[in-house]
Design an enzyme around this catalytic site. Sequence first.
Site, short mmCIF file in Angstrom:
data_model
loop_
_atom_site.label_atom_id
_atom_site.label_comp_id
_atom_site.label_asym_id
_atom_site.label_seq_id
_atom_site.Cartn_x
_atom_site.Cartn_y
_atom_site.Cartn_z
N LYS A 44 31.68 1.43 -4.81
CA LYS A 44 31.39 2.59 -5.56
C LYS A 44 32.59 3.41 -6.11
CE LYS A 44 28.57 6.41 -7.10
NZ LYS A 44 29.41 7.47 -7.07
N ARG A 89 25.52 12.73 -3.22
CA ARG A 89 25.25 13.76 -4.20
C ARG A 89 24.14 13.70 -5.26
NH1 ARG A 89 31.46 13.69 -4.35
NH2 ARG A 89 32.13 15.79 -3.70
N HIS A 140 25.63 3.50 2.65
CA HIS A 140 26.49 3.60 3.94
C HIS A 140 25.92 2.58 5.02
CE1 HIS A 140 26.98 7.56 2.29
NE2 HIS A 140 28.22 7.31 2.70
N LEU A 162 24.30 10.26 4.90
CA LEU A 162 24.10 8.83 4.82
C LEU A 162 22.78 8.35 4.13
CD1 LEU A 162 25.27 7.77 8.49
CD2 LEU A 162 26.94 8.31 6.52
#
Length: 284
Positions: A151, A189, A37, A33
């Site tokens: 996103k 990522r 988030h 997270l």
Amino acid sequence: MQTVHDLASLRAALRAWRQQDQRIALVPTMGSLHAGHYALLRRAQQCAPRVVASVFVNPTQFGPNEDYTRYPRTLAQDQAGLAALDCDLLFAPTVEVMYPCGSEDALSIHVPGITEVLEGVHRPGHFDGVATVVAKLFAMVQPDYAVFGEKDWQQLQVVRRLQRDLGMALEIIALPTVREADGLALSSRNQYLDAAQRARAPLIHATLLWMRSAAQQGHNHAVIEHAAAQRLQRAGFAPDYCVIRVADTLRPASGDAPFAQLIALIAARLGSMRLIDNLPFAAS
Ligand code: PAF
């Protein structure tokens, strides 16, 4: 904050809230997270008195050559972050709980049309995995609201379609993308980017801004898309797509489509990294 890993414990917690007539909002995540988030969590808290966050790295949405086994798993850290923000319940199921018949033989939901363009072309089967796991989470938690980030714009449209077509009694809430100061969209990522890639990555957002501005000035979409791809290529990116589409259908825009109904979307590789981002024109 309670953490549950199985359906019996999840149902027990939800039952108590339902008996008190308390509404429930769900924030589905794959963990690792970040501030994006946590923004979803805060939005969920505005919607309902009880918030469930789920953390599950869903095997069926990863392709055979993708990063399922390497995807960051940071449950203890996620738990601490959610607890600090007063999340009510963390649902962190195992693969066996989510896929009792095995993930290979699992029931699979295919949302036609919108899944067959853009990400659907470059990640075949990805949205079947997403639609399946999201439908499972909705069935398990039965939330009144579910909050998703913009996103993953195409994912958001797939989830909206899933909810509508199955007549699910919940409201999908969307939250604008949370960005770093230099424009890079937050993503779990991003931690894989090396220093040189991190320095170049904001060009994606800059290119989206440029595409929007060029479209606003009335330039031809095909010309803008081509120039945007070239701009990224010159900076060392390998674009999968750089397009302007109708935001809710992701179809190419006809000449008279209202500007505010359009969106620019980019997916581009930088070394072994693949970055996606978008800019809804209505947000300008
Ligand atoms: O956006 C994500 O993190 C995932 O695709 C989701 C919606 C949690 C489904 O696994």
